[in-house]
Design an enzyme around this catalytic site. Structure first.
Site, PDB file in Angstrom:
ATOM      1  CB  CYS A   2      -0.876   0.034   1.244  1.00  8.74           C
ATOM      2  SG  CYS A   2      -1.846  -1.442   1.458  1.00  8.74           S
ATOM      3  NE  ARG A  27       4.578   1.956  -0.990  1.00 13.53           N
ATOM      4  CZ  ARG A  27       5.522   1.902  -0.067  1.00 13.53           C
ATOM      5  NH1 ARG A  27       6.693   2.453  -0.301  1.00 13.53           N
ATOM      6  NH2 ARG A  27       5.305   1.301   1.084  1.00 13.53           N
ATOM      7  CD1 TRP A  74      -0.007  -5.451  -3.910  1.00 14.14           C
ATOM      8  CD2 TRP A  74       0.063  -6.492  -1.938  1.00 14.14           C
ATOM      9  NE1 TRP A  74       0.571  -6.678  -4.103  1.00 14.14           N
ATOM     10  CE2 TRP A  74       0.638  -7.347  -2.910  1.00 14.14           C
ATOM     11  CE3 TRP A  74       0.002  -6.953  -0.624  1.00 14.14           C
ATOM     12  CZ2 TRP A  74       1.134  -8.609  -2.618  1.00 14.14           C
ATOM     13  CZ3 TRP A  74       0.498  -8.212  -0.325  1.00 14.14           C
ATOM     14  CH2 TRP A  74       1.061  -9.021  -1.325  1.00 14.14           C
ATOM     15  CG  ASN A 100       1.846   0.567   4.008  1.00 18.62           C
ATOM     16  OD1 ASN A 100       1.605  -0.635   3.844  1.00 18.62           O
ATOM     17  ND2 ASN A 100       3.024   1.094   3.756  1.00 18.62           N
ATOM     18  N   GLY A 101      -0.043  -1.429   6.173  1.00 15.87           N
ATOM     19  CA  GLY A 101       0.408  -2.350   7.221  1.00 15.87           C
ATOM     20  C   GLY A 101      -0.692  -3.327   7.576  1.00 15.87           C
ATOM     21  CD  GLU A 482      17.995 -11.507  -9.272  1.00 16.48           C
ATOM     22  OE1 GLU A 482      17.463 -12.080  -8.304  1.00 16.48           O
ATOM     23  OE2 GLU A 482      17.563 -10.425  -9.718  1.00 16.48           O
ATOM     24  CE  LYS A 486      14.577  -9.616 -11.152  1.00 16.97           C
ATOM     25  NZ  LYS A 486      15.176  -8.988 -10.007  1.00 16.97           N
ATOM     26  CD  GLU A 489      10.673 -10.010  -9.866  1.00 17.68           C
ATOM     27  OE1 GLU A 489       9.946  -9.625  -8.947  1.00 17.68           O
ATOM     28  OE2 GLU A 489      11.893  -9.807  -9.864  1.00 17.68           O
ATOM     29  CG  HIS A 505      21.838 -36.207  -8.492  1.00 21.04           C
ATOM     30  ND1 HIS A 505      22.352 -37.464  -8.267  1.00 21.04           N
ATOM     31  CD2 HIS A 505      22.909 -35.375  -8.598  1.00 21.04           C
ATOM     32  CE1 HIS A 505      23.674 -37.389  -8.208  1.00 21.04           C
ATOM     33  NE2 HIS A 505      24.030 -36.141  -8.421  1.00 21.04           N
ATOM     34  CE  LYS A 604      11.688  -1.585  -6.198  1.00 22.67           C
ATOM     35  NZ  LYS A 604      12.506  -2.591  -6.907  1.00 22.67           N
TER      36      LYS A 604
HETATM   37  C1  AGP Z   1      12.974  -8.567  -6.864  1.00 22.11           C
HETATM   38  O1  AGP Z   1      12.915  -8.423  -8.218  1.00 22.11           O
HETATM   39  C2  AGP Z   1      11.733  -8.685  -6.144  1.00 22.11           C
HETATM   40  N1  AGP Z   1      10.696  -7.899  -6.588  1.00 22.11           N
HETATM   41  C3  AGP Z   1      11.804  -9.067  -4.686  1.00 22.11           C
HETATM   42  O2  AGP Z   1      12.296 -10.370  -4.662  1.00 22.11           O
HETATM   43  C4  AGP Z   1      12.658  -8.196  -3.721  1.00 22.11           C
HETATM   44  O3  AGP Z   1      14.001  -8.302  -4.027  1.00 22.11           O
HETATM   45  C5  AGP Z   1      12.364  -8.655  -2.277  1.00 22.11           C
HETATM   46  O4  AGP Z   1      11.018  -8.473  -1.995  1.00 22.11           O
HETATM   47  C6  AGP Z   1      13.214  -7.914  -1.263  1.00 22.11           C
HETATM   48  O5  AGP Z   1      12.954  -6.548  -1.267  1.00 22.11           O
HETATM   49  P1  AGP Z   1      13.907  -5.542  -0.529  1.00 22.11           P
HETATM   50  O6  AGP Z   1      15.224  -5.601  -1.223  1.00 22.11           O
HETATM   51  O7  AGP Z   1      13.254  -4.216  -0.660  1.00 22.11           O
HETATM   52  O8  AGP Z   1      14.019  -6.002   0.883  1.00 22.11           O
END
Ligand code: AGP
Length: 609
Positions: A2, A27, A74, A100-101, A482, A486, A489, A505, A604
């Site tokens: 949020c 976000r 969110w 937010n929270g 990684e 990427k 997502e 395996h 985000k």
């Molecule tokens: C990365 O592309 C993601 N959207 C996600 O994994 C992110 O890295 C993770 O939520 C951690 O966020 P932060 O670095 O703000 O703690």
């Protein structure tokens, strides 16, 4: 997650709020709303879907107000819908709240309110109880009512409140969810994050946990939990609004991929002293402190966790200190061996990721020294740490982390060198050699950006596949993780990554004609073994795209496509090999018609557990 924004001043609050919310769209959200005091009372307008939907619906109303609050939601409690969107109103309609929270004890508060009042709950959210609770305590003093309500709330929250009977006052509260105040001329703001207010001011107050802020158009007063006034230094934002704009790029994600040479430069060069050493302004770990440390834990989530995996390899190989890496959501529940001889390193772009923050606090409670690698200045993770390494990547708006990742990795190399010097594992000559290697990475990343067209072409070949696998050995496994994250997502393609030696395996059973495998083969000492692994999947019909260091051309006879990165120290290869992977995920997502900057279901800054 949020986003919240609030305004009080002489301008019309409505466009300020909508514009501020637009800056928080990155976000992640599923509905948006505003509450404004129009003179007669507080009006709430909120809609499921994009912010534009809200903007289109309120445009014909020509609302005028000098105070208001806005929110992008969110969903956590209750589905995305108009009614669950924020702001939420009290029963009488006099008080509106954004949040937010998570209010963890909202069920108990709901029962309390149902018992004491004839309140009627309209939504499924935890937030709605806040509005009713404030109203329950309201006797003409909004600040007083907010204090009484907050005293009964458990959980994490950044809250903004406006009240019909007090059109000159906006009240906000912070506990474990980000909140900043922007200071203007005859106007003041609240927001979850700096971009929301940057078109209006660069003067910011960072609000601490358990603080309550009262804003009028001319004044901002911060109170602590005991209602004592608190003085706070003004934080001047050094980056400008343009840094949070696309500047000609179609997406923030692409802009941020391209910013990596510069952000790596900033992270490194601003800390090199005239005599060729490092100066870390906010890190006090020296020889004496290090004597007392016998292990390191690196804890983070998602992409930041992957940076931690590389950090482990860097610290162990350069500084010779054993490192354990864990995902923050698991760490606290695994009885980790933390004591006063532990250095705990939290890695976070946002500095607000709740899992990471709670892990940090847990480790702190057990006596560990806390060092954080953080991008957002003044964020919760940074504030709760003993030592801070700011990555200085600038604002990262795309939900998929790109430049934050590479600067985190750079931070680890630098920290490893710092630790290595202080525990005598690294000689002065060794330090100088590493520094020279790091300095070269800026130019090398510039070079790797030239793989863009090739990656676009490869993406066009494979964007409609249902599965794409990544594999590597050594540090390339970390980049495979990684790269796979990427791709998942951004493109929503099913993908996973594996240590190439593990194929036989079990996973090799998945290989068939046309399976796409991206093979990272950047490590000289593991190159031959990777070539064998590539042959194994090729023999089962896989299409292989290999990533290799320049000069290792033998791989061309084995893989279907080869993408080259400049020759560099094996340990530093992740800074380069990740970039074609970022391009690949980006272009695949684009070709599939996805929202690259705001992938579905993602946020985000993940401020819930
Ligand atoms: C990365 O592309 C993601 N959207 C996600 O994994 C992110 O890295 C993770 O939520 C951690 O966020 P932060 O670095 O703000 O703690």
């Amino acid at each position: 997650m949020c986003g919240i924004v609030g305004y009080i001043g002489t301008k019309n609050a409505v466009p300020v709020l909508v514009d501020g919310l637009a800056k928080l769209e990155y976000r992640g959200y599923d509905s948006a709303g505003i509450a404004v005091h129009t003179g007669g009372g507080v009006e709430v307008h909120k809609y499921k879907g994009r912010l534009q939907n809200l903007a289109d619906n309120i445009a014909p109303l020509e609302l005028k107000a000098h105070i208001g609050i806005g929110h992008t939601r969110w969903a956590t409690h209750g589905e995305p819908s108009d009614v669950n969107a924020h702001p939420h109103m009290s029963n009488s309609g006099d008080i509106a709240v954004i949040h937010n929270g998570i209010i963890e004890n909202y069920v108990q508060i709901k029962e309390f309110l149902c018992d004491k009042t004839d309140v009627c709950f309209k939504s499924d959210t935890d937030t709605e109880v806040i509005a009713h609770l404030i109203e329950y305590f309201y006797e003409g003093d909004l600040l007083d009512a907010v204090y009484k309500a907050v005293y009964r709330m458990e959980g994490a929250y950044a809250i903004g409140v406006v009240c019909k009977n007090d059109p000159e006052t906006l009240v906000a509260v912070r506990k474990d969810s980000p909140l900043i105040v922007g200071l203007g001329e005859q106007e003041n703001f609240i927001a979850s994050d700096i971009p929301a207010i940057l078109n209006h001011t660069r003067e910011v107050l960072l609000i601490e946990n358990d603080e309550v802020v009262v804003l009028t158009k001319d004044e901002v007063t911060i109170y602590d939990s005991l209602r004592q006034k608190v003085e706070r230094d003004v934080f001047m934002v050094t980056w400008d609004a343009a840094a949070a704009e696309k500047e000609g790029y179609e997406h923030f994600t692409m802009k941020e991929i391209h910013e990596q040479p510069q952000s790596l430069h900033d992270t490194l060069h601003r800390r090199i002293t005239a005599d060729g050493n490092f100066h870390f302004e906010q890190i006090d770990i020296d020889r004496n402190i290090l004597k007392n440390i016998n292990k390191i834990y690196i804890v983070a989530c998602g992409t930041a966790y992957h940076a931690g995996l590389i950090g482990k390899r860097a610290i162990e190989s350069i500084a010779g200190i054993p490192v354990t890496v864990d995902v923050a959501s698991e760490f606290r529940y695994a009885d980790p061996f933390i004591d006063e001889h532990t250095l705990f390193i939290a890695v976070s772009q946002s500095g607000e990721t709740l899992d990471t923050l709670q892990s940090l606090r847990y480790a702190k409670g057990l006596g560990a020294r806390i060092l954080s690698i953080v991008n957002v200045v003044g964020s919760s993770v940074a504030r709760d740490s003993d030592d801070v390494f700011y990555t200085w990547a600038g604002p990262e708006i795309g939900v998929a982390s790109t430049k934050a990742f590479t600067t985190q990795v750079m931070a680890f190399y630098m920290l490893a060198m710092h630790l290595g010097m202080h525990n005598d594992r690294l000689t002065d000559e060794g330090f100088d050699e590493w520094l020279e290697k790091l300095k070269r990475m800026e130019a090398y990343t510039e070079e790797v950006l030239k793989t863009k067209e090739q990656m676009q072409h490869i993406a066009a070949e494979h964007f409609n596949k249902e599965n794409i696998f990544f594999m590597g050995r050594g540090i390339d496994v970390d980049i495979s993780f990684e790269a796979s994250l990427k791709l998942k997502e951004l493109s929503y393609i099913n993908s996973f990554a594996i240590a190439a030696g593990e194929l036989k395996h079990g996973t090799i059973a998945l290989m068939e004609q046309g399976t796409v495998v991206i093979a990272l083969a950047t490590q000289d000492h593991l190159y031959e073994k990777m070539v064998s692994n590539i042959r194994e999947v090729k023999a089962r019909g896989a299409y292989v795209v290999a990533i290799a260091q320049e000069g290792n051309t033998a791989i061309e006879g084995v893989a279907d496509d080869v993408v080259y990165i400049p020759k560099c120290d094996n340990l530093l290869a992740p800074l380069l090999s990740v970039i074609p992977m970022q391009y690949f995920a980006y272009f695949v997502a684009l070709l599939r018609g996805n929202d690259v900057d705001k992938p579905r279901n993602l946020a985000k800054s993940v401020t819930v557990e």
